[in-house]
Design an enzyme around this catalytic site. Sequence first.
Site, short mmCIF file in Angstrom:
data_model
loop_
_atom_site.label_atom_id
_atom_site.label_comp_id
_atom_site.label_asym_id
_atom_site.label_seq_id
_atom_site.Cartn_x
_atom_site.Cartn_y
_atom_site.Cartn_z
N ILE A 24 0.86 -1.19 0.00
CA ILE A 24 0.00 0.00 0.00
C ILE A 24 0.90 1.24 0.00
O ILE A 24 1.24 1.79 1.03
CB ILE A 24 -0.95 0.01 1.23
CG1 ILE A 24 -1.72 -1.30 1.34
CG2 ILE A 24 -1.91 1.21 1.14
CD1 ILE A 24 -2.64 -1.60 0.18
N HIS A 25 1.28 1.64 -1.20
CA HIS A 25 2.06 2.87 -1.37
C HIS A 25 1.10 3.95 -1.88
O HIS A 25 -0.11 3.78 -1.78
CB HIS A 25 3.26 2.64 -2.31
CG HIS A 25 2.88 2.12 -3.66
ND1 HIS A 25 2.64 2.95 -4.73
CD2 HIS A 25 2.69 0.85 -4.12
CE1 HIS A 25 2.32 2.23 -5.79
NE2 HIS A 25 2.34 0.95 -5.45
N ALA A 26 1.61 5.04 -2.40
CA ALA A 26 0.77 6.19 -2.74
C ALA A 26 -0.36 5.87 -3.71
O ALA A 26 -1.50 6.28 -3.49
CB ALA A 26 1.63 7.32 -3.29
#
Length: 92
Positions: free
Chosen positions: A18-20
Amino acid sequence: MAEETLVKKFKVENEYGIHARPAALLVKAAGKYECDIFIEKDGNKVSCKSIMGLMTIEGYPGSTMQVTTSGGDAREAMNEIEELFVNKFFED
């Protein structure tokens, strides 16, 4: 529409977690619904409507996260969140 609470666990299966970009997809999806939508990992619980909260949840690849939706449109919201996780946030 009846009030409903749903809880499901999802494994983070996309390559970078769960990155940007996945966080933005979650916020965009959650923003369509009136219900409360929370994501929880290792005792940390944040709103799916908060990009900053999602960036702090440490959703590493392979980690398991619990999503809770509560409200009149909880089922629809959960279905859309589940679609993002199942499809690896459309990254593969």
